[in-house]
Design a protein around this motif. Structure first.
Motif, short mmCIF file in Angstrom:
data_model
loop_
_atom_site.label_atom_id
_atom_site.label_comp_id
_atom_site.label_asym_id
_atom_site.label_seq_id
_atom_site.Cartn_x
_atom_site.Cartn_y
_atom_site.Cartn_z
N VAL A 271 0.84 -1.20 0.00
CA VAL A 271 0.00 0.00 0.00
C VAL A 271 0.87 1.25 0.00
N GLN A 272 1.90 1.26 0.83
CA GLN A 272 2.78 2.43 0.89
C GLN A 272 3.47 2.67 -0.45
N LYS A 273 3.86 1.59 -1.12
CA LYS A 273 4.48 1.74 -2.43
C LYS A 273 3.48 2.32 -3.43
N GLY A 274 2.24 1.81 -3.40
CA GLY A 274 1.22 2.31 -4.33
C GLY A 274 0.91 3.78 -4.12
N LEU A 275 0.88 4.21 -2.86
CA LEU A 275 0.59 5.61 -2.57
C LEU A 275 1.82 6.50 -2.75
N GLY A 276 2.99 5.89 -2.74
CA GLY A 276 4.22 6.65 -2.90
C GLY A 276 4.58 6.93 -4.34
N GLN A 277 3.87 6.29 -5.26
CA GLN A 277 4.14 6.52 -6.67
C GLN A 277 3.69 7.92 -7.07
N ASN A 278 4.25 8.42 -8.14
CA ASN A 278 3.92 9.76 -8.61
C ASN A 278 2.56 9.76 -9.31
N HIS A 279 1.54 10.27 -8.62
CA HIS A 279 0.20 10.34 -9.21
C HIS A 279 0.04 11.72 -9.84
N SER A 280 0.44 11.82 -11.10
CA SER A 280 0.51 13.13 -11.76
C SER A 280 -0.84 13.82 -11.83
N SER A 281 -1.91 13.03 -11.83
CA SER A 281 -3.23 13.65 -11.96
C SER A 281 -3.69 14.32 -10.67
N THR A 282 -3.10 13.95 -9.53
CA THR A 282 -3.52 14.52 -8.25
C THR A 282 -2.43 15.38 -7.60
N SER A 283 -1.17 15.03 -7.83
CA SER A 283 -0.03 15.73 -7.22
C SER A 283 -0.10 15.71 -5.70
N ARG A 284 -0.76 14.71 -5.14
CA ARG A 284 -0.87 14.63 -3.69
C ARG A 284 0.29 13.85 -3.08
N GLU A 285 0.62 14.23 -1.87
CA GLU A 285 1.61 13.52 -1.09
C GLU A 285 0.91 12.84 0.08
N PHE A 286 1.29 11.60 0.34
CA PHE A 286 0.63 10.84 1.40
C PHE A 286 1.60 10.59 2.54
N ASN A 287 1.13 10.89 3.74
CA ASN A 287 1.93 10.76 4.95
C ASN A 287 1.37 9.64 5.82
N TYR A 288 2.15 8.57 5.99
CA TYR A 288 1.68 7.44 6.79
C TYR A 288 1.81 7.76 8.28
N ILE A 289 0.71 7.58 9.01
CA ILE A 289 0.70 7.79 10.45
C ILE A 289 0.69 6.43 11.14
N SER A 290 1.67 6.21 11.98
CA SER A 290 1.71 4.97 12.75
C SER A 290 0.89 5.17 14.01
N SER A 291 -0.28 4.54 14.08
CA SER A 291 -1.19 4.72 15.22
C SER A 291 -0.79 3.76 16.34
N GLU A 292 -0.29 4.32 17.44
CA GLU A 292 0.14 3.49 18.57
C GLU A 292 -0.99 3.26 19.57
N LEU A 293 -2.00 4.12 19.55
CA LEU A 293 -3.12 3.97 20.47
C LEU A 293 -4.09 2.95 19.91
N PRO A 294 -4.40 1.86 20.63
CA PRO A 294 -5.36 0.88 20.13
C PRO A 294 -6.74 1.50 19.93
N ALA A 295 -7.53 0.85 19.09
CA ALA A 295 -8.85 1.40 18.76
C ALA A 295 -9.73 1.56 19.99
N VAL A 296 -9.60 0.68 20.99
CA VAL A 296 -10.42 0.82 22.20
C VAL A 296 -10.07 2.13 22.91
N GLY A 297 -8.81 2.58 22.76
CA GLY A 297 -8.43 3.88 23.31
C GLY A 297 -9.12 5.00 22.57
#
Length: 328
Positions: A271-297
């Motif tokens: 997934v990170q590779k797919g989002l890290g590719q150059n999407h010329s039509s959107t020019s968006r940059e994607f920042n992966y957030i590592s969520s350390e707090l469990p969902a119950v939190g």
């Protein structure tokens, strides 16, 4: 004013219930079986039993609870929310009661009210976004579905084998798969399929879901069949994230992944590779957030908001540390 809150993370495999006081101190934590009524016939009992046990461990009664936020898998339609609300009504809790799809509490755990996208791929699969305008969007609103749920990885693998779409390099993996199904050959697996693989649909879904770690581990080991299955599923998640990101104004969009399948090392990297590719039509940059707090939190943080209890900036980290003590 009552200052106790309850957070519930109810997935297809586990129901996690936590009680906290108004200062963010965790008073109890209980884990039961799944709470998706389509996957577990005992879903209601797991929720009610988990709440009752958590209250008993905390030494408080339902009428002392200011708010409960229940994130539950399988809540999509009006009748499903009505079922969940009916279950919570049986608890004796007099404070605010809320039931949402479990993707919402995963979003809170990762972003705590900030814009971002969370993709879940575990027992179930869903992609949820909160835009800068505080608009909630789901991939299924657009008619999109990412088959990153555990059972779908296994379905795709088994179907490919039965269709003869495998190579000599896949044979060791296929042997593992046949052993999992307790058959000796692909024709025997096909015969099992004609009988529906299990006694009923719930049992079949459970059996396929439990096979998924074989698929993701085989992909890590560079087995072509498993890699093809995982790459295909990961690409649909990438499409869903890109699609929801198109509704953001910012060119920088944060996202996170959760669930046993999407957080496996192979799927996460794909997934990170797919989002890290150059999407010329959107020019968006994607920042992966590592969520350390469990969902119950995340559910606890939502419950604080429902109750009107202000929390300080350190509360998420404090909850994270406390929940880690319970192995979550």
């Amino acid at each position: 004013m009552n200052t106790y809150v309850i957070g519930i993370d109810g997935g297809g495999s586990h129901t996690r219930v936590a009680v906290a006081d108004g200062d963010g101190q965790l008073l109890s934590y209980v884990e039961k079986g799944g709470c998706n009524r389509y996957h577990d016939a005992n879903a209601e009992q797991h929720v009610l039993g988990g709440i009752a046990e958590a209250l008993e461990q905390a030494g408080i009664k339902g009428e002392q609870v200011a708010a409960i936020q229940a994130g539950m898998a399988g809540l999509d339609r009006e009748e499903e929310f009505a079922w969940a609300e009916g279950v919570l009504a049986q608890t004796g809790i007099l404070g605010r009661r809320s039931a949402v799809n479990d993707t919402h509490i995963a979003h809170t755990a990762a972003f705590n009210g900030r814009p971002g996208i969370v993709a879940i791929g575990g027992t179930g699969s869903l992609i949820l976004a909160r835009t800068e305008q505080e608009i909630w969007l789901r991939n299924d609103q657009f008619g999109h579905y990412a088959p990153t749920a555990a059972r779908f990885l296994s379905y795709d693998t088994v179907h490919s084998v039965l269709a003869g779409r495998y190579e000599p390099e896949d044979h060791s993996f296929i042997k593992q798969m046949l052993a999992y199904w307790n058959v000796r050959s692909v024709p025997e697996l096909a015969a099992l399929g004609t009988a529906g693989f299990a006694v009923d649909k719930q049992a079949m879904n459970r059996k396929f879901s439990q096979m998924a770690p074989l698929v993701t581990e085989a992909a890590i080991q560079q087995i072509p069949l498993a890699m093809r299955v995982c790459d295909s599923a990961a690409d649909t998640a990438v499409v869903g994230i890109l699609m929801l990101a198109s509704c953001f104004h910012s060119q920088q969009v944060s996202y996170t992944l959760t669930g046993s399948c999407l957080t496996s090392s192979y799927m996460k990297a794909a997934v990170q590779k797919g989002l890290g590719q150059n999407h010329s039509s959107t020019s968006r940059e994607f920042n992966y957030i590592s969520s350390e707090l469990p969902a119950v939190g995340g559910a606890i943080l939502d419950a604080f908001q429902l109750a009107g209890i202000k929390v300080n900036q350190g509360t998420p980290a404090a909850l994270q540390n406390q929940l880690q003590a319970y192995g979550t």
